[in-house]
Design a protein around this motif. Sequence first.
Motif, short mmCIF file in Angstrom:
data_model
loop_
_atom_site.label_atom_id
_atom_site.label_comp_id
_atom_site.label_asym_id
_atom_site.label_seq_id
_atom_site.Cartn_x
_atom_site.Cartn_y
_atom_site.Cartn_z
N THR A 113 0.84 -1.20 0.00
CA THR A 113 0.00 0.00 0.00
C THR A 113 0.87 1.25 0.00
N LEU A 114 1.94 1.23 0.76
CA LEU A 114 2.87 2.37 0.76
C LEU A 114 3.50 2.56 -0.61
N LEU A 115 3.82 1.46 -1.27
CA LEU A 115 4.38 1.51 -2.62
C LEU A 115 3.36 2.07 -3.60
N TYR A 116 2.13 1.58 -3.51
CA TYR A 116 1.06 2.07 -4.38
C TYR A 116 0.87 3.58 -4.18
N CYS A 117 0.82 4.03 -2.94
CA CYS A 117 0.66 5.46 -2.67
C CYS A 117 1.78 6.26 -3.33
N HIS A 118 3.01 5.76 -3.24
CA HIS A 118 4.15 6.46 -3.83
C HIS A 118 3.98 6.62 -5.33
N TYR A 119 3.74 5.51 -6.03
CA TYR A 119 3.67 5.58 -7.50
C TYR A 119 2.39 6.26 -7.99
N ALA A 120 1.33 6.22 -7.20
CA ALA A 120 0.09 6.89 -7.59
C ALA A 120 0.08 8.37 -7.20
N GLY A 121 1.12 8.81 -6.48
CA GLY A 121 1.20 10.21 -6.06
C GLY A 121 0.20 10.56 -4.98
N LEU A 122 -0.10 9.60 -4.11
CA LEU A 122 -1.10 9.79 -3.06
C LEU A 122 -0.43 9.87 -1.69
N ALA A 123 -1.04 10.61 -0.79
CA ALA A 123 -0.57 10.64 0.59
C ALA A 123 -0.79 9.26 1.21
#
Length: 192
Positions: free
Chosen positions: A148-158
Amino acid sequence: MMHVVRYLTHPQVNIDPSIPVPRWGLSEVGRARTEAVTATGLFSGTAQVISSGEQKAIETAEIIAAKLGIDVEVREAMHENDRSATGFLVPDEFEEVANQFFGQPQVSVRGWERAVDAQVRVVGEVEHVLARDTPGDVLFVGHGGVGTLLYCHYAGLAIDRVHDQLAGGGCFFAFTSQERRVLHGWRRLEEL
């Protein structure tokens, strides 16, 4: 040439409070789900399978890699967020602490690794692999929290638990190898 990078979380595990969480293996359901996806061809263009060093991730990666006829590369630093300060927590307590982990990413909740640190660690591991620019798709096999942290990073999400995978694990998201553009959010293995 654009390649697809997928991050897959291990599916269901055998929960045993007497065994350290990183040594838990897949349950029969988790193993069956993983074996079923190998017949779909989803991973047919995959040239690299990279796994966390935790048993459940390795088992998931090995099932898929065996079908593809390739080896699994284990990267120890891709492990789940470090929760060794508390060890096993009963489900309700775990969910409460996990909510705090995502809700206060700059804070070490009950001694857990901070979410911001776990994110830097897992992104660093993924970027190290992708910098090799090996031809073919890449499959990373890991865990829901750092995934989830990885997804947030690549999706540009907090960092926020609202972006967490679906319950039960065995979910994946995909992004492009060149632009690191997210192609889709979390999907269950069965949603091919």
